[in-house]
Design a protein around this motif. Structure first.
Motif, PDB file in Angstrom:
ATOM      1  N   ALA A 113      -2.141 -70.052 -70.092  1.00 46.45           N
ATOM      2  CA  ALA A 113      -0.810 -69.469 -70.226  1.00 46.45           C
ATOM      3  C   ALA A 113      -0.884 -68.016 -70.686  1.00 46.45           C
ATOM      4  CB  ALA A 113       0.025 -70.293 -71.206  1.00 46.45           C
ATOM      5  N   LEU A 114      -1.774 -67.733 -71.632  1.00 42.48           N
ATOM      6  CA  LEU A 114      -1.895 -66.380 -72.174  1.00 42.48           C
ATOM      7  C   LEU A 114      -2.317 -65.386 -71.105  1.00 42.48           C
ATOM      8  CD1 LEU A 114      -1.910 -64.600 -74.768  1.00 42.48           C
ATOM      9  CD2 LEU A 114      -4.322 -65.170 -75.004  1.00 42.48           C
ATOM     10  N   THR A 115      -3.191 -65.800 -70.209  1.00 45.25           N
ATOM     11  CA  THR A 115      -3.680 -64.884 -69.174  1.00 45.25           C
ATOM     12  C   THR A 115      -2.740 -64.839 -67.974  1.00 45.25           C
ATOM     13  OG1 THR A 115      -5.085 -66.709 -68.374  1.00 45.25           O
ATOM     14  CG2 THR A 115      -6.092 -65.087 -69.830  1.00 45.25           C
ATOM     15  N   GLN A 116      -2.354 -65.999 -67.480  1.00 48.96           N
ATOM     16  CA  GLN A 116      -1.556 -66.024 -66.255  1.00 48.96           C
ATOM     17  C   GLN A 116      -0.147 -65.506 -66.466  1.00 48.96           C
ATOM     18  OE1 GLN A 116      -2.042 -70.114 -65.207  1.00 48.96           O
ATOM     19  NE2 GLN A 116      -4.148 -69.847 -64.496  1.00 48.96           N
ATOM     20  N   ALA A 117       0.350 -65.573 -67.710  1.00 52.20           N
ATOM     21  CA  ALA A 117       1.699 -65.068 -67.979  1.00 52.20           C
ATOM     22  C   ALA A 117       1.812 -63.591 -67.666  1.00 52.20           C
ATOM     23  CB  ALA A 117       2.053 -65.316 -69.442  1.00 52.20           C
ATOM     24  N   LYS A 118       0.709 -62.876 -67.754  1.00 56.55           N
ATOM     25  CA  LYS A 118       0.735 -61.439 -67.505  1.00 56.55           C
ATOM     26  C   LYS A 118      -0.002 -61.061 -66.228  1.00 56.55           C
ATOM     27  CE  LYS A 118       1.213 -60.475 -72.423  1.00 56.55           C
ATOM     28  NZ  LYS A 118       0.674 -59.816 -73.622  1.00 56.55           N
ATOM     29  N   GLY A 119      -0.190 -62.058 -65.375  1.00 57.49           N
ATOM     30  CA  GLY A 119      -0.761 -61.788 -64.068  1.00 57.49           C
ATOM     31  C   GLY A 119      -2.267 -61.644 -64.032  1.00 57.49           C
ATOM     32  N   HIS A 120      -2.988 -62.170 -65.037  1.00 57.77           N
ATOM     33  CA  HIS A 120      -4.441 -62.051 -65.088  1.00 57.77           C
ATOM     34  C   HIS A 120      -5.105 -63.339 -64.603  1.00 57.77           C
ATOM     35  CE1 HIS A 120      -3.629 -58.469 -67.364  1.00 57.77           C
ATOM     36  NE2 HIS A 120      -3.102 -59.141 -68.364  1.00 57.77           N
ATOM     37  N   ASP A 121      -6.302 -63.193 -64.052  1.00 58.13           N
ATOM     38  CA  ASP A 121      -7.104 -64.334 -63.597  1.00 58.13           C
ATOM     39  C   ASP A 121      -7.941 -64.825 -64.770  1.00 58.13           C
ATOM     40  OD1 ASP A 121      -8.836 -66.146 -62.456  1.00 58.13           O
ATOM     41  OD2 ASP A 121      -9.421 -64.858 -60.781  1.00 58.13           O
ATOM     42  N   THR A 122      -7.685 -66.055 -65.185  1.00 57.63           N
ATOM     43  CA  THR A 122      -8.376 -66.601 -66.360  1.00 57.63           C
ATOM     44  C   THR A 122      -9.891 -66.574 -66.186  1.00 57.63           C
ATOM     45  OG1 THR A 122      -6.484 -68.084 -66.635  1.00 57.63           O
ATOM     46  CG2 THR A 122      -8.447 -68.561 -67.937  1.00 57.63           C
ATOM     47  N   SER A 123     -10.358 -66.862 -64.984  1.00 58.26           N
ATOM     48  CA  SER A 123     -11.799 -66.986 -64.770  1.00 58.26           C
ATOM     49  C   SER A 123     -12.531 -65.650 -64.906  1.00 58.26           C
ATOM     50  CB  SER A 123     -12.075 -67.588 -63.388  1.00 58.26           C
ATOM     51  OG  SER A 123     -11.646 -66.709 -62.363  1.00 58.26           O
ATOM     52  N   GLN A 124     -11.802 -64.546 -64.821  1.00 62.43           N
ATOM     53  CA  GLN A 124     -12.448 -63.230 -64.884  1.00 62.43           C
ATOM     54  C   GLN A 124     -12.489 -62.692 -66.314  1.00 62.43           C
ATOM     55  OE1 GLN A 124     -13.964 -61.954 -62.115  1.00 62.43           O
ATOM     56  NE2 GLN A 124     -13.393 -63.986 -61.360  1.00 62.43           N
ATOM     57  N   HIS A 125     -12.764 -63.561 -67.256  1.00 64.24           N
ATOM     58  CA  HIS A 125     -12.843 -63.199 -68.660  1.00 64.24           C
ATOM     59  C   HIS A 125     -14.152 -63.685 -69.258  1.00 64.24           C
ATOM     60  CE1 HIS A 125      -8.521 -62.728 -68.034  1.00 64.24           C
ATOM     61  NE2 HIS A 125      -8.403 -62.163 -69.231  1.00 64.24           N
ATOM     62  N   VAL A 126     -14.572 -63.030 -70.331  1.00 66.18           N
ATOM     63  CA  VAL A 126     -15.656 -63.516 -71.181  1.00 66.18           C
ATOM     64  C   VAL A 126     -15.022 -64.306 -72.311  1.00 66.18           C
ATOM     65  CG1 VAL A 126     -17.480 -62.821 -72.790  1.00 66.18           C
ATOM     66  CG2 VAL A 126     -17.179 -61.589 -70.626  1.00 66.18           C
ATOM     67  N   LEU A 127     -15.608 -65.433 -72.675  1.00 71.10           N
ATOM     68  CA  LEU A 127     -15.120 -66.221 -73.799  1.00 71.10           C
ATOM     69  C   LEU A 127     -15.925 -65.843 -75.040  1.00 71.10           C
ATOM     70  CD1 LEU A 127     -13.077 -68.491 -74.529  1.00 71.10           C
ATOM     71  CD2 LEU A 127     -14.981 -70.101 -74.318  1.00 71.10           C
ATOM     72  N   ALA A 128     -15.293 -65.164 -75.987  1.00 65.17           N
ATOM     73  CA  ALA A 128     -15.939 -64.774 -77.240  1.00 65.17           C
ATOM     74  C   ALA A 128     -15.607 -65.826 -78.284  1.00 65.17           C
ATOM     75  CB  ALA A 128     -15.464 -63.401 -77.696  1.00 65.17           C
ATOM     76  N   CYS A 129     -16.617 -66.558 -78.708  1.00 56.11           N
ATOM     77  CA  CYS A 129     -16.409 -67.723 -79.565  1.00 56.11           C
ATOM     78  C   CYS A 129     -16.812 -67.393 -80.996  1.00 56.11           C
ATOM     79  CB  CYS A 129     -17.243 -68.880 -79.014  1.00 56.11           C
ATOM     80  SG  CYS A 129     -17.198 -70.331 -80.036  1.00 56.11           S
ATOM     81  N   PHE A 130     -15.948 -67.745 -81.938  1.00 56.72           N
ATOM     82  CA  PHE A 130     -16.315 -67.631 -83.340  1.00 56.72           C
ATOM     83  C   PHE A 130     -15.574 -68.712 -84.102  1.00 56.72           C
ATOM     84  CE2 PHE A 130     -12.882 -64.806 -82.356  1.00 56.72           C
ATOM     85  CZ  PHE A 130     -12.042 -64.707 -83.452  1.00 56.72           C
ATOM     86  N   GLY A 131     -15.819 -68.798 -85.405  1.00 52.99           N
ATOM     87  CA  GLY A 131     -15.322 -69.951 -86.146  1.00 52.99           C
ATOM     88  C   GLY A 131     -16.352 -71.054 -86.065  1.00 52.99           C
ATOM     89  N   GLY A 132     -16.487 -71.817 -87.131  1.00 53.17           N
ATOM     90  CA  GLY A 132     -17.574 -72.782 -87.214  1.00 53.17           C
ATOM     91  C   GLY A 132     -17.554 -73.854 -86.153  1.00 53.17           C
ATOM     92  N   ALA A 133     -16.374 -74.285 -85.691  1.00 57.85           N
ATOM     93  CA  ALA A 133     -16.300 -75.419 -84.767  1.00 57.85           C
ATOM     94  C   ALA A 133     -16.359 -75.007 -83.305  1.00 57.85           C
ATOM     95  CB  ALA A 133     -15.006 -76.206 -85.024  1.00 57.85           C
TER      96      ALA A 133
END
Length: 1386
Positions: A564-584
């Motif tokens: 929703a966050l990406t497609q709401a503004k016309g972006h392709d979700t798959s064309q992103h890097v996932l930056a993960c942080f937080g212990g879980a």
């Protein structure tokens, strides 16, 4: 926000505690002093080194020449600290004088060992690194400290727990309840109690003063000239009532005498003219108020309600922040006078300690994490955008960075809407501590959290199963790497045994359900018998399959907001890097990236303390903003440039006083722009759009705005003037550090620390375990593998490859998904996954419709619904939920299937709105598209979108006439109209149909043909997206599987309703002996609505029989059958009391009998516009009365329309909610079948020829009882021009009933005050011409009371006590949440 801590959130008690990824919530530590983690980085070690000036995802050779980092003044040769003080843990990042780095984690509250965690963290580092003694009982010597940067949840927690300063609100007379009413929408559509967080102020003082905007067309009779003043926006204002300072002084002295010393001031239109507020503020400070917050200073933006919430939050929270800062500085010699102390604000910028205030502090903690991943993960060379994924214990934060921070300027936290720049951080209810449930055949994760105490089951404190337990059960968490800090004595290891014991019990429950449900299922929507399918259902699920199922459901829950966050503004979700942080997060990152089509996961070396590290990387920010009312056109450019220059100079001057040179200061200009006549404003920067002859000096904002508008919404509005609402300048003092360490290459093959076995989709696999600290940057690790860090556990799934970057970070290349074959047999795990997927399709359709539509109703008010239907037309998923649309669209689709039979073909799209074809009222146009598959005869699914069009013709503008007596008077009619035929949009045919009402006497065709056509095209586009997504789902799983799970999802809803009916029947039989219930109520004209319900306890089914209901009426209160079904689904969902799929399964156990020719099933040409907005409410009242659920709410939507040849306006107005068995009715709120937001008073007066004289609660309108009904509201509109006023209301002669001895609420009243002094009762439904100076006074009904008043029970006659309860589960936040909340508010 994450208030209640659970496993693995470093800030909120749930990130790993020790060097071996320990769980959250512990009160013990390895050394017994609260020190949970200490780690130092030197240049000689080979692990976790990074050069942050080298981008982590870029090879070393690709970097250009690097310049040394800019240091803040005075930091050379000293210790620098960046500290994130969370609710449970405090993370410390320290940069030592020799360039080394240290990280430290300790408990935020450990009074047995220290008073303040940040002070203790600094003390330990100084003592350990210098070898000098720094006694805990003495102030710390600050001479060795260069700077301190902090993020804190002090303000957030005070807001969540309602533990701020006692505050009073001063507000313009007539508006004392403005912030109680707010937008008038309830936050949870199906919560009959209407649980709303309490307002932050304790007392309200109404101020005698009033200013109004001057309007050129104002025709009000003048007895005396008004004083004219000029606002900062350039608008002229009239002072209608001068400020009565003497009265204010008397009131303020009374407030002070009651011990309240914090004051919030909100006067209407002070965003542009603040003289009255400043006079009140000056007086209050003289009288001795410790905190005085003025709305014109805190956030000078138009819209009184969010500005009021913001100024209250500032007054409520700032004293608590000051109190904390005094305590913090007192722990240092000299009070840190010589140390540069900065605090992180919600917008991602640092500010000096003395300027840190409550309204800008709410996201102080998570903002550091966003800065951390933005600076370390984003590649400025390939510009690939990054999704930040911060998974904690109670919830997960999701955000996006693509070279610029994404801000929102109005967002809700803990029920308080703040109008201030905030990073767009979206919080969702899935974290390590989220609890696991099996409900009605569905796997459910959260939103409830286990908390830090007792925590997950594995904590040995009697806790519940959580996501953490699921990871432990699958072998993805290794207890041997955790400290022994669990159990009652906090000296035991994590308990795999407790986790497995709980999972075995849950697995047995699931298997019992699956085995017993096989013989009880009925035919599903695809025509396949469940008991036929059940023959091949797997006999039993294993513990591991159950645990894996919950992990997959949790992952899907976290994927939805990212989409929703990406497609709401016309972006392709798959064309992103996932930056993960937080212990879980590291345990889920690969699976989530794979599900979203992402190829790269990036995990920074400081991922467990990234919020603290982000503080060290952040810039010092100074922001100034002021309102504006200029058009963006050449005639305004000189004034615009002048104001921009002044604001820029203010920013630069403030930063220079803090020691920054001109070379370190950057300013960026933003203009808050919108098309004239719309509400959809965008905060736009002109970066990349240099100035030209047709622009202001700061850049070509017109081109920047149009391009962004096109990107987000799919079109622009040519030749429409662009309005500048606000001017904002953001100045940054560049001061972030640069890390100089790096990871070294290894000359040996990397060997795992140990081998373990982890469970994946294909069963148990041998899995290597590595310690991050032993890894070198030139070796790859193939999944499956586990990498353990000081703060987290990273799972490298099969098919993925991890590698250490030159900066010492982990970069994972995500392989393609090896989709396991799925059969048509029921799989309870896949049931939950498919439920999310179907809902996601409907949500994505809605996003396309909102982006591509043009009208205010659809684009801005979000008055639409999108849905997916099975081949029989049965509803599968509908999102979001607009009550009056819930069941109606299903009737529409099923009508078309019967009417068109086999004539539908690919490329056809149907338009319908007729009540006989499942329509609600004519302005709701439904567009239906069949979904076809090669080789299959007939549609395999349907998708549909229903949107409210502002005008489709008829006898009055807006197509909502109060006195219509036939359908033709209400606008254009479509039954089975081919809007698209063979792929061609039938523009001429639909234009002719929309103009056709002009053929009827007194009627007009549509008055806004352009918007109608544009919105219909948008609905077609939304449906096309739905078809595409349905076909992608079929391509992945196969048609038979998708249709089978469609049926299972419908059966899940059916089962939940059957369980509710069985439970009700059981209680009814025990108390009354009868399984029949009945009730009746009546409309204002005396028409009876009667209901008899006969329940079959064994089957969990019921017959809802409306026989005896009155006949069709002469007027427009007739309600089509679809309206009754929508009301029934709404009531069933409320009575079920838990989140269930809202689809045709809800009505499967229900037989509905409605007599033809009645008000609930009128003839084809009956007028129905009032049935949609009024009779629907009475149907709900009758159903709830039969089941003794709650007393009647106001039972009306209070429809008010006014206009002339220049403008038109429509609103619905709140009233009182009914009381229930254990709650008081909420006052001033919409109920049941509507949830419309009301226009802000300042917007109303700026755009329309009206002055809002009063908007407050109506005292004593709620019915008395053990639990009293909510009060209605008083709303008085003074008209400045000639207008035609129309009102369409109910409950003017009948009263909302009370239950179980409770008294009825007060009926409503519509009064007209003529300018000549006459007062007229307008009745319930009328249309009348008004003259300038006439005033309409609306008194809305109250809610009924519940329970008999016991003696002189004071609680039954007064307002309920103020609730200051903790955040009991979790609070969603962010633009995705705001979008959904907005659509549920129409």
């Amino acid at each position: 926000m994450r208030m209640t801590p659970s496993h693995q959130d470093g800030r909120q008690a749930t990130r790993h505690l020790s060097s071996r990824a320990a769980g959250g919530g512990a009160r013990a530590s390895a050394n017994g002093s609260g020190d949970l983690l200490t780690h130092t980085h030197t240049h000689t070690h080979t692990h976790r080194r990074g050069r942050e000036d080298l981008h982590p995802l870029l090879p070393t050779s690709a970097h250009p020449h690097r310049t040394p980092a800019i240091k803040m003044a005075g930091s050379q040769g000293k210790f620098d600290f960046a500290i994130d003080r969370g609710g449970t843990f405090t993370d410390v990042f320290a940069r030592l004088p020799d360039g080394r780095e240290r990280v430290l984690k300790l408990l935020s509250h450990d009074p047995q060992n220290y008073k303040d965690a940040p002070t203790e963290g600094i003390r330990r580092v100084l003592e350990q690194e210098t070898g000098q003694a720094f006694p805990r009982d003495q102030p710390v010597d600050a001479s060795l400290i260069g700077w301190i940067r902090m993020g804190t949840t002090v303000a957030t927690n005070a807001l969540l727990e309602r533990q701020g300063e006692r505050t009073a609100l001063l507000v313009t007379q007539g508006f004392q309840d403005l912030l109680h009413i707010g937008t008038q929408a309830r936050p949870n559509l199906f919560d009959l109690e209407v649980s709303v967080p309490e307002v932050l102020y304790e007392e309200v003082i109404e101020v005698e003063e009033r200013v109004v905007l001057k309007q050129g067309g104002c025709q009000l009779p003048r007895k005396e000239p008004k004083r004219m003043v000029m606002g900062s926006t350039g608008d002229s204002l009239e002072v209608w009532r001068e400020l009565n300072l003497k009265r204010v002084e008397e009131d303020l002295k009374g407030v002070l005498s009651r011990g309240i010393t914090s004051l919030a001031v909100l006067l209407l239109h002070s965003y542009t003219w603040s003289a009255h507020e400043k006079a009140v503020g000056s007086l209050a400070r003289k009288l001795g108020f410790a905190q005085v917050s003025l709305s014109s200073e805190v956030m000078p933006m138009i819209r009184a309600v969010p500005r009021g919430y913001t100024v209250c939050a500032d007054a409520y929270l700032t004293p608590k922040i000051r109190q904390y800062l005094r305590g913090f500085t007192s722990g240092f010699k000299g009070g840190l006078q010589e140390v540069n102390v900065l605090f992180m604000q919600s917008d991602g910028g640092l500010t000096p300690m003395e300027q840190f205030c409550g309204s800008r502090a709410v996201l102080s903690g998570p903002a550091g994490g966003v800065v951390g991943y933005a600076v370390t993960s984003y590649n400025p060379y390939d510009k690939k955008p990054v999704i930040g994924f911060d998974m904690g214990g109670t919830s997960t934060d999701v955000s996006r960075y693509a070279g610029q921070y994404e801000h929102v300027f109005e967002a809700t936290t803990a029920g308080v809407t703040l109008q201030a720049p905030q990073l767009d951080i979206n919080t969702v209810a899935a974290g390590g501590g989220s609890r696991l449930f099996f409900r009605s055949g569905m796997f459910v994760v959260g939103p409830e959290s286990a908390g830090a105490h007792p925590g997950p089951a594995c904590y040995r404190k009697g806790g519940s199963l959580t996501v953490t337990d699921a990871n432990l059960a699958l072998g993805r968490l290794l207890p041997s790497f955790f400290p022994r800090i669990f159990g009652p004595g906090e000296n035991e290891p994590l308990s795999t045994e407790d986790t497995m014991k709980h999972f075995q019990q849950l697995t047995q429950e699931i298997n019992d359900f699956l085995s017993t449900s096989q013989s009880k299922c009925s035919t599903n929507g695809s025509g396949v018998m469940h008991n036929d399918i059940a023959k091949v259902v797997k006999s039993k699920m294993s513990v591991e399959e159950v645990a894996m199922g919950f992990i997959r459901v949790a992952n899907e829950a976290m994927c939805r907001p990212i989409r929703a966050l990406t497609q709401a503004k016309g972006h392709d979700t798959s064309q992103h890097v996932l930056a993960c942080f937080g212990g879980a997060g590291g345990q889920h990152a690969c699976a989530i990236a794979r599900a979203l089509g992402m190829k790269t996961v990036f995990i920074h070396k400081y991922s467990g303390v990234l919020s603290a590290y982000g503080l060290a990387l952040a810039d010092v920010v100074e922001e100034v903003q002021e309102p504006c009312s200029l058009q963006y056109e050449p005639g305004s450019f000189s004034e615009l440039d002048r104001r921009v220059d002044l604001l820029s100079q203010r920013c630069q001057g403030a930063l220079r006083t803090r020691g920054f040179t001109s070379t370190q200061i950057q300013t960026e200009l933003f203009l808050h722009l919108r098309y004239e006549g719309t509400d959809c404003a965008l905060m736009v920067t002109a970066n990349g759009y240099p100035s030209n002859a047709q622009s202001c000096h700061s850049g070509d904002f017109r081109s920047a705005f149009n391009k962004r508008y096109l990107k987000e919404f799919g079109f622009t509005i040519a030749d429409r003037p662009i309005i500048v609402d606000d001017i904002r300048v953001r100045g940054s003092g560049k001061s972030g550090i640069k890390s100089l360490s790096h990871a070294e290459a290894g000359s040996f093959t990397q060997k795992p620390t140990k081998m373990t076995r982890c469970y994946f989709d294909n069963g148990y696999l041998d899995t290597n375990v590595y310690l991050w600290e032993t890894l070198s940057c030139d070796h790859s690790i193939n999944g499956p593998a586990v990498i353990i860090d000081k703060n987290s556990t990273i799972l490298v799934e099969p098919g993925c490859v991890a590698q250490l970057t030159a900066g010492g970070d982990v970069c994972i290349t995500v392989g393609t998904d090896t989709q396991c074959a799925l059969g048509t047999e029921l799989n309870a795990i896949q049931l939950s996954i498919f439920s999310h997927r179907f809902m996601s399709i409907a949500e994505q359709m809605g996003r396309v419709l909102q982006r591509t539509s043009i009208s205010t109703n659809i684009k801005e008010r979000l008055d639409f619904s999108c849905a997916v239907f099975g081949p029989d037309g049965g509803l599968v998923s509908n999102a979001p939920h607009i009550p009056v649309h819930l069941g109606a669209m299903q009737e529409t689709v099923q009508y078309q299937i019967k009417a068109l039979e086999n004539s539908l073909k690919e490329g056809d799209v149907i338009l319908s709105n007729h009540p006989c074809a499942g329509g609600s009222h004519l302005p709701d146009l439904t567009v239906i598209t069949p979904v076809f598959q090669p080789g299959v005869t007939g549609p395999v699914f349907f998708v549909a979108s229903r949107g409210h069009h502002a005008d489709i013709g008829g006898i009055t503008p807006g197509s909502m006439p109060p006195h219509s007596t036939s359908l033709q008077q209400e606008g254009a009619v479509f039954i089975s109209f081919k809007l698209v035929s063979d792929g061609v949009f039938q523009e001429q045919a639909v234009t002719d149909a929309l103009l056709a009402p002009a053929q009827h006497p007194g009627c007009s065709g549509t008055r806004n043909l352009h918007d109608n056509l544009s919105d219909l095209r948008a609905q077609v586009a939304a449906n096309q997206r739905g078809c595409q997504l349905v076909n992608e789902l079929i391509d992945t799983y196969g048609l038979a599987v998708v249709q089978a799970y469609m049926g299972y999802i419908q059966s899940n809803a059916e089962l939940a309703v059957r369980d509710m009916l069985k439970d009700f029947a059981h209680r009814r039989r025990q108390h009354m002996g009868s399984l029949e219930v009945e009730s009746e109520d009546q409309m204002d004209d005396g028409t009876i609505i009667r209901l008899r319900v006969k329940i079959n306890e064994e089957e969990g089914s019921a017959v809802f029989d409306f026989s005896g209901t009155g006949t069709e009426v002469w007027g427009n209160c007739n309600a089509p059958r679809a309206i009754t079904l929508s009301a029934l689904i709404y009531c069933l969902r409320c009575m079920v009391g838990q989140d269930i799929p809202l689809n045709q399964g809800c009505l499967t156990p229900i037989k509905v009998i409605i007599p033809p020719g009645s008000i609930l099933q009128p003839s084809q040409n009956a007028a129905v516009v009032g049935g949609n907005v009024l009779t629907s409410q009475r149907v709900v009242d009758v159903i709830f009365r039969a089941f003794d659920v709650c007393a009647a709410s106001q039972g009306c939507m209070n429809n008010v329309t006014f206009g002339n040849d220049k403008s038109g306006y429509y609103e619905t107005v709140a009233g009182g909610a009914g009381a229930g068995p254990c709650w008081h009715g909420r006052s001033g709120v919409h109920s049941h079948m509507t949830n419309t937001r009301i226009t802000d008073p300042e917007i109303l007066e700026k755009r329309y020829p009206v002055i809002l004289e009063q908007f407050s609660l109506r005292p004593d309108a709620g019915g008395a009882g053990r639990f009293h009904g909510g009060d209605g509201v008083i709303r008085k509109l003074l008209f400045r021009e000639k207008v035609v006023l129309s009102v369409l209301t109910e409950r003017r002669s009948t009263r909302p009933y009370g239950l179980s001895g409770g008294e009825s609420g007060a009926p409503g009243l519509n009064l007209l005050h003529r300018a000549d002094g006459r007062v007229l009762n307008l009745g319930a439904k009328t249309s009348v011409s008004l003259e300038p100076g006439d005033m309409f006074s609306l008194y809305t009904p109250g809610g009924g009371g519940y329970g008999k008043v016991e003696g002189d029970d004071p609680d039954s006659k007064s307002a309920p006590p103020k609730r200051r309860r903790l955040n009991e589960s979790f609070s969603e936040r962010g633009s995705v949440f705001e979008y959904r909340r907005a659509q549920e508010s129409v």
